[in-house]
Design an enzyme around this catalytic site. Structure first.
Site, PDB file in Angstrom:
ATOM      1  N   SER A 158       0.814  -1.209   0.000  1.00  0.00           N
ATOM      2  CA  SER A 158       0.000   0.000   0.000  1.00  0.00           C
ATOM      3  C   SER A 158       0.855   1.270   0.000  1.00  0.00           C
ATOM      4  CB  SER A 158      -0.957  -0.048   1.197  1.00  0.00           C
ATOM      5  OG  SER A 158      -1.925   0.965   1.103  1.00  0.00           O
ATOM      6  N   ASP A 169       9.918   5.034 -10.498  1.00  0.00           N
ATOM      7  CA  ASP A 169       9.469   5.589 -11.776  1.00  0.00           C
ATOM      8  C   ASP A 169      10.203   6.873 -12.137  1.00  0.00           C
ATOM      9  OD1 ASP A 169       7.734   3.527 -12.120  1.00  0.00           O
ATOM     10  OD2 ASP A 169       5.895   4.692 -11.900  1.00  0.00           O
ATOM     11  N   LYS A 207      -0.751  -4.304  -3.096  1.00  0.00           N
ATOM     12  CA  LYS A 207      -2.036  -3.731  -2.673  1.00  0.00           C
ATOM     13  C   LYS A 207      -2.150  -2.324  -3.256  1.00  0.00           C
ATOM     14  CE  LYS A 207      -4.883  -2.343   1.269  1.00  0.00           C
ATOM     15  NZ  LYS A 207      -5.112  -0.967   0.769  1.00  0.00           N
TER      16      LYS A 207
END
Length: 515
Positions: A279, A290, A304
């Site tokens: 999460s 990224d 999640k």
């Protein structure tokens, strides 16, 4: 019908047929409730029936929508708020007895003289021996300013000791450890994302003198508050960087973007993750990966990627309803596939190692600065994979851990030796360099296991001995120097991920000199 209108008005637009069916199902539920309440043969409390019905509805949906009862809500609120009201101890259950693992510095228990390894045998008028782990906080916590009487048994003291403790606010720290690992290089471990996480993180970073190189440990971090995760990712990113976006049926799409430069937008960052990182942890790891801002080391995270909204139900309970999915800046959906209503299979898949870091059919994306390939389809996949080290694992060791015998043996040892150890090792550095687990302590552990039906087979004992020595040393360090001591020992002795991260930092530091 008014209730139905209100409920339906809170969702995204529905077709006339969908709205009619929703009202019909609600009427059916209310009718069933009324019939049971009026006609059922025995007098029945309706609250557990309603709660069971709610849990039953949620069980047909995704794996993360949940009902939280009143007690669960109190625990969740304390965990996220960063504090609760109580006496200020960390405890464990040893042989059915509540045993103090540590006292909070300056907290109520420490102020009245309670010590680590005290055994709590009575709380007010209640016999505390045999309490379950979940029951203990119910009796020790309470409103600030209220009193609780605690009786303890202490080794070397014949009579029970009685303490009257005035409850007070107790901080729940979300950072377990923060320490230097090399010149201008530091390590910070975050156990969850609560309301105080960013404040604690900045304090730790400043305490480490703002290191230029950092290992951020998110292993075992199951998540928490999204805003804290966004702020933590932003700490390492320049202004205007997308951290995460969300999309759902009944809520508008949203993008969370940094508005100012982070405090550490330069310098080497390594993020440690494992299969229990979930999460909010995945938001941070995904954003930094990224943007090519960090090297991710470890094993594929839990996967999640669903956002829950917590809605109070008026009696202290609440629903956590999944309202959206999130995407990392490159567009990856992190949520693992699941079959609605089949939570067992979802968690079993995780235990079996669902996410394959080399899966050929995983969706491929590109990082935003360097264009490196990254993969979606289930969790954050690390840049540098470090498989779990099972070299020293045996069934003998696993049974010792499950039965709590390592903790029990360390506690008994500290009962006898705490004063001598504290005198010999007044600080962690001297302890780390000079302390070795005595053979007699290993023999005591093996004998204790044997008495409890865990036969110490010679081959298993030899294989697991290095791991057991490290764990016992870490537990002794925890009792003497706090939670950070535990992680400092285990990271150095038995964490392949940590050692690989240190190697990467060293390689980066040396690179300019070798060009």
């Amino acid at each position: 019908m008014l209730f139905a209108a209100i409920v339906l008005g809170c969702t995204a637009p529905l077709s006339a047929q969908q709205a009619e069916d929703a009202v019909r199902q609600l009427q059916k539920f209310v009718r069933a409730y009324r019939l049971l309440d009026r006609y059922y043969v025995d007098t029945t409390a309706m609250q557990p029936l309603v709660e069971g019905a709610i849990e039953g509805m949620l069980s047909k949906l995704d794996p993360h929508s949940a009902y939280l009862g009143i007690d669960q809500m109190r625990e969740a609120e304390a965990s996220m708020s960063g504090e609760f009201s109580g006496i200020g101890i960390e405890f464990m259950l040893l042989r059915d007895t509540v045993t103090v693992a540590a006292t909070v510095a300056g907290g109520p228990a420490e102020r009245v003289g309670m010590l680590p390894d005290d055994r709590i045998v009575r709380i007010d008028t209640l016999d505390a021996v045999g309490l379950s782990r979940g029951d203990v906080p119910k009796y020790l916590r309470g409103k600030s300013g209220t009193k609780v009487a605690v009786e303890v048994v202490r080794r070397g003291v014949r009579e029970r000791l009685r303490f009257e403790i005035v409850r007070d606010k107790i901080p729940l720290h979300t950072i377990d450890a923060a320490y230097p690992i090399a010149p201008r290089a530091g390590y910070i471990k975050i156990n969850r994302f609560g309301r105080t996480t960013m404040r604690e993180f900045r304090e730790a970073w400043n305490r480490l003198r703002r290191p230029a190189r950092l290992i951020l440990d998110l292993r075992g971090n199951a998540g928490g508050l999204m805003d804290q995760a966004v702020d933590l990712a932003g700490f390492f990113l320049p202004a205007g960087s997308l951290v995460v976006s969300t999309e759902g049926r009944a809520v508008p799409p949203a993008s969370h973007t940094t508005t100012v430069d982070g405090e550490m937008i330069d310098g080497e960052v390594i993020v440690l993750i494992d299969e229990a990182s979930a999460s909010a942890s995945e938001i941070v790891a995904g954003a930094l990966q990224d943007h090519d801002r960090a090297t991710i080391v470890g094993r594929t995270s839990f996967g999640k990627g669903l956002v829950q909204r917590q809605v109070p139900l008026g009696d202290g309970s609440a629903l956590r309803i999944t309202i959206a999915r999130y995407r990392t800046p490159s567009g990856r959906v992190i949520q693992r596939p699941y079959e609605a209503g089949n939570r067992r299979a979802y968690y079993l898949d995780h235990l079996r190692g669902y996410a394959d870091t080399t899966a050929a059919d995983a969706p491929r994306y590109r990082t935003l600065r360097k264009g490196r390939a990254v993969y979606g389809g289930g969790g954050i996949r690390p840049d540098v994979v470090v498989e779990a080290d099972t070299t020293f694992h045996t069934a003998w060791h696993a049974q010792l851990v499950r039965r709590g015998l390592l903790q029990e043996t360390a506690t008994d040892y500290l009962d006898r030796e705490r004063a001598a150890l504290a005198a010999a090792y007044p600080d962690f550095d001297r302890f780390e360099r000079g302390y070795e687990v005595p053979q007699a302590l290993l023999d005591t552990l093996a004998a204790r296991g044997d008495r409890r039906g865990i036969a110490p087979e010679a081959a298993a004992v030899r294989r697991s001995e290095p791991l057991v020595r490290a764990e016992l040393k870490a537990l002794v360090a925890q009792r003497l120097f706090g939670t950070e001591g535990f992680y400092r020992v285990m990271n150095a002795a038995r964490s392949a991920e940590f050692r690989r991260a240190v190697e990467l930092l060293t390689e980066t530091e040396a690179a300019p000199e070798t060009r």
